[in-house]
Design a protein around this motif. Sequence first.
Motif: not given
Length: 166
Positions: A38-45, A54-56, A65-70
């Motif tokens: 699902g989608w999460l907002n992540k802080q950049g390093e 998009w997290f799996v 990933f940048k988008d959910p089309a994995v």
Amino acid sequence: MASLWRAVMDSVSGSSPSALDAAPGSGVEFWHGAERAGWLNKQGEYIKTWRRRWFVLKQGRLFWFKDPAVTRASVPRGVIPVATCLTVKGAEDVLNRQFAFELSTPAETMYFIADSEKDKEEWINSIGRSIVQHSRSVTDAEVVDYDSRPQPPPQLMTSEESAPAA
């Protein structure tokens, strides 16, 4: 965690999925059958802006990933081996943002923001279960099943020991 990702990627020649599969401990088919996605907002390093990713979560690794089309051809933007994680917990008070949580390793703490309280709790629970399942703190060889250990033979008592004391 990007440094961990770089170390894995540097250990293989190139960044194609087949090269990723050759990396030690990889070969996770992240493109299907995820434990959670699902989608999460992540802080950049480096630049501390928030990015929607998009997290799996699968087989002890948290990919993004940048988008959910994995697909099989997708290359993750990063990966966190959850066995290296110490805690996952809410972080609204730290970030002063709703639905925030943190994931900490011995080296760093990463922050995420879910879309709802329910999503936040589900991610914390899923990642927490994965940490426990993939933790290296206790290996199978170190687990002792006291019920299945061979028992010593019962001690035979002499007639003097079994006689009531006078």
